[in-house]
Design an enzyme around this catalytic site. Structure first.
Site, PDB file in Angstrom:
ATOM      1  N   ARG A   1      -1.439  -2.241 -12.232  1.00 24.57           N
ATOM      2  CA  ARG A   1      -1.855  -1.234 -11.274  1.00 24.57           C
ATOM      3  C   ARG A   1      -2.300   0.045 -11.960  1.00 24.57           C
ATOM      4  O   ARG A   1      -2.750   0.959 -11.306  1.00 24.57           O
ATOM      5  CB  ARG A   1      -0.702  -0.917 -10.335  1.00 24.57           C
ATOM      6  CG  ARG A   1      -0.952  -1.409  -8.898  1.00 24.57           C
ATOM      7  CD  ARG A   1       0.290  -1.131  -8.081  1.00 24.57           C
ATOM      8  NE  ARG A   1       0.059  -1.050  -6.679  1.00 24.57           N
ATOM      9  CZ  ARG A   1       0.363  -1.993  -5.796  1.00 24.57           C
ATOM     10  NH1 ARG A   1       0.828  -3.145  -6.196  1.00 24.57           N
ATOM     11  NH2 ARG A   1       0.171  -1.788  -4.517  1.00 24.57           N
TER      12      ARG A   1
ATOM     13  N   ARG B   1      -0.734   6.075  -0.893  1.00 18.40           N
ATOM     14  CA  ARG B   1      -0.998   4.795  -1.583  1.00 18.40           C
ATOM     15  C   ARG B   1      -2.486   4.656  -1.885  1.00 18.40           C
ATOM     16  O   ARG B   1      -2.869   4.156  -2.947  1.00 18.40           O
ATOM     17  CB  ARG B   1      -0.504   3.629  -0.736  1.00 18.40           C
ATOM     18  CG  ARG B   1       1.019   3.582  -0.662  1.00 18.40           C
ATOM     19  CD  ARG B   1       1.495   2.670   0.441  1.00 18.40           C
ATOM     20  NE  ARG B   1       1.211   1.273   0.180  1.00 18.40           N
ATOM     21  CZ  ARG B   1       1.135   0.346   1.123  1.00 18.40           C
ATOM     22  NH1 ARG B   1       1.281   0.675   2.396  1.00 18.40           N
ATOM     23  NH2 ARG B   1       0.895  -0.897   0.797  1.00 18.40           N
TER      24      ARG B   1
ATOM     25  N   ARG C   1       6.573  -1.758   7.844  1.00 15.88           N
ATOM     26  CA  ARG C   1       7.037  -1.372   6.516  1.00 15.88           C
ATOM     27  C   ARG C   1       7.082   0.144   6.441  1.00 15.88           C
ATOM     28  O   ARG C   1       6.169   0.806   6.923  1.00 15.88           O
ATOM     29  CB  ARG C   1       6.050  -1.896   5.464  1.00 15.88           C
ATOM     30  CG  ARG C   1       6.495  -3.168   4.794  1.00 15.88           C
ATOM     31  CD  ARG C   1       5.418  -3.790   3.962  1.00 15.88           C
ATOM     32  NE  ARG C   1       4.933  -2.950   2.872  1.00 15.88           N
ATOM     33  CZ  ARG C   1       4.098  -3.374   1.920  1.00 15.88           C
ATOM     34  NH1 ARG C   1       3.670  -4.626   1.935  1.00 15.88           N
ATOM     35  NH2 ARG C   1       3.672  -2.567   0.975  1.00 15.88           N
TER      36      ARG C   1
ATOM     37  N   ARG D   1      -0.032  -3.291  10.766  1.00 14.22           N
ATOM     38  CA  ARG D   1       0.679  -4.400  10.111  1.00 14.22           C
ATOM     39  C   ARG D   1       2.151  -4.396  10.530  1.00 14.22           C
ATOM     40  O   ARG D   1       2.785  -3.348  10.557  1.00 14.22           O
ATOM     41  CB  ARG D   1       0.556  -4.252   8.599  1.00 14.22           C
ATOM     42  CG  ARG D   1       1.223  -5.360   7.835  1.00 14.22           C
ATOM     43  CD  ARG D   1       0.664  -5.502   6.460  1.00 14.22           C
ATOM     44  NE  ARG D   1       1.094  -4.449   5.546  1.00 14.22           N
ATOM     45  CZ  ARG D   1       0.783  -4.434   4.254  1.00 14.22           C
ATOM     46  NH1 ARG D   1       0.038  -5.383   3.734  1.00 14.22           N
ATOM     47  NH2 ARG D   1       1.213  -3.462   3.476  1.00 14.22           N
TER      48      ARG D   1
HETATM   49  P1  AMP Z   1       2.350  -3.782  -2.491  1.00 15.40           P
HETATM   50  O1  AMP Z   1       3.201  -4.666  -1.659  1.00 15.40           O
HETATM   51  O2  AMP Z   1       1.609  -4.530  -3.577  1.00 15.40           O
HETATM   52  O3  AMP Z   1       1.464  -2.885  -1.676  1.00 15.40           O
HETATM   53  O4  AMP Z   1       3.367  -2.790  -3.290  1.00 15.40           O
HETATM   54  C1  AMP Z   1       4.224  -1.930  -2.578  1.00 15.40           C
HETATM   55  C2  AMP Z   1       4.696  -0.797  -3.462  1.00 15.40           C
HETATM   56  O5  AMP Z   1       5.400  -1.298  -4.578  1.00 15.40           O
HETATM   57  C3  AMP Z   1       3.593   0.077  -4.071  1.00 15.40           C
HETATM   58  O6  AMP Z   1       3.136   1.080  -3.181  1.00 15.40           O
HETATM   59  C4  AMP Z   1       4.330   0.673  -5.278  1.00 15.40           C
HETATM   60  O7  AMP Z   1       5.223   1.694  -4.878  1.00 15.40           O
HETATM   61  C5  AMP Z   1       5.161  -0.508  -5.740  1.00 15.40           C
HETATM   62  N1  AMP Z   1       4.445  -1.342  -6.731  1.00 15.40           N
HETATM   63  C6  AMP Z   1       3.943  -2.591  -6.544  1.00 15.40           C
HETATM   64  N2  AMP Z   1       3.381  -3.064  -7.673  1.00 15.40           N
HETATM   65  C7  AMP Z   1       3.525  -2.082  -8.610  1.00 15.40           C
HETATM   66  C8  AMP Z   1       3.155  -1.941  -9.979  1.00 15.40           C
HETATM   67  N3  AMP Z   1       2.485  -2.914 -10.635  1.00 15.40           N
HETATM   68  N4  AMP Z   1       3.468  -0.795 -10.604  1.00 15.40           N
HETATM   69  C9  AMP Z   1       4.135   0.198  -9.977  1.00 15.40           C
HETATM   70  N5  AMP Z   1       4.512   0.142  -8.698  1.00 15.40           N
HETATM   71  C10 AMP Z   1       4.223  -0.984  -8.004  1.00 15.40           C
END
Ligand code: AMP
Length: 217
Positions: free
Chosen positions: A89, A167, A156, A124
């Protein structure tokens, strides 16, 4: 000679359908789907030490510090193929991955306009088992209840308006620059992520089947 299993990364804004598509593509290619967000949410739900440290960052829509991410990922990326969803990321994570596996075969970038990702995220809902709905595009049969297990649906914490904004900002600043990073390595496949989910999956699989890098067939 048998070709090795593909190692793919999915890169997209939150709400672009990254997890849905990554899961389907992994199933179709018969490789593990490694979803960083799911791993994090499981650790938070289980109340582990790493989960407790990650939670405030997730609630704020910020990236979780790399040392936590790396420890959670340890042992999950093997020698075979995979579809990585939500990792890397940022630049530091992309470099860590390069060191660990010596390059990925393809990076799928899903293009979805910002107003559409905001609409998708705001509507969602999910059940405690992780079955996901979208109030306009894919609503449950009975409002507020999961079709699969009848459990109540909720939003969520990080899909609330202020956090969504954060985000998206983090995506623009930290994650979107990785498209250039991987384009320089010749592995980027940019795919239109709008419209019906089945059509998007077909677009991705078609692209992966097409000749030339980063084709995997
Ligand atoms: P997602 O479900 O992929 O949208 O991830 C939800 C949250 O998890 C993100 O907004 C970040 O806070 C954290 N997160 C997920 N993947 C990463 C990553 N590779 N590095 C840092 N934080 C992450």
């Amino acid at each position: 000679m048998k070709k090795r299993s593909p190692r793919l990364v999915f890169l997209a804004a939150p709400g672009a359908g990254k997890s849905t598509q990554a899961r389907r593509v992994a199933e179709s290619l018969r490789v593990p789907h490694i979803a960083m967000g799911d791993i994090l949410r499981e650790e938070v739900a289980a109340g582990t030490e790493l989960g407790r440290r990650a939670a405030p960052h997730m609630d704020a829509g910020e990236l979780v510090p790399d040392d936590i991410i790396v420890r959670m990922l340890a042992g999950r990326i093997g020698k075979g193929g995979f579809v990585l969803d939500g990792f890397p990321r940022d630049r530091a994570q992309a470099e860590l991955l390069e060191e660990r596996i010596d390059g990925v075969d393809g990076v799928i970038v899903l293009d979805v306009p910002e107003e559409e990702v905001v609409r998708r995220l705001s509507g969602r809902r999910e059940c405690p088992q992780g079955h996901v709905y979208q109030l306009e595009d894919n609503p449950p049969a009975e409002p507020g209840r999961c079709d699969v297990d009848g459990e109540p649906l909720s939003q969520r914490d990080d899909d609330r308006p202020g956090v969504i904004k954060n985000r998206l900002r983090v995506y623009e600043e930290e994650t979107r620059p990785l498209i250039e990073f991987y384009a320089a390595r010749g592995v980027v496949e940019q795919v239109d992520g709008t419209g019906n989910a089945d059509a998007v999956t077909e677009r991705i699989l078609d692209r992966l089947r097409a000749p030339g890098p980063p084709s995997i067939t």
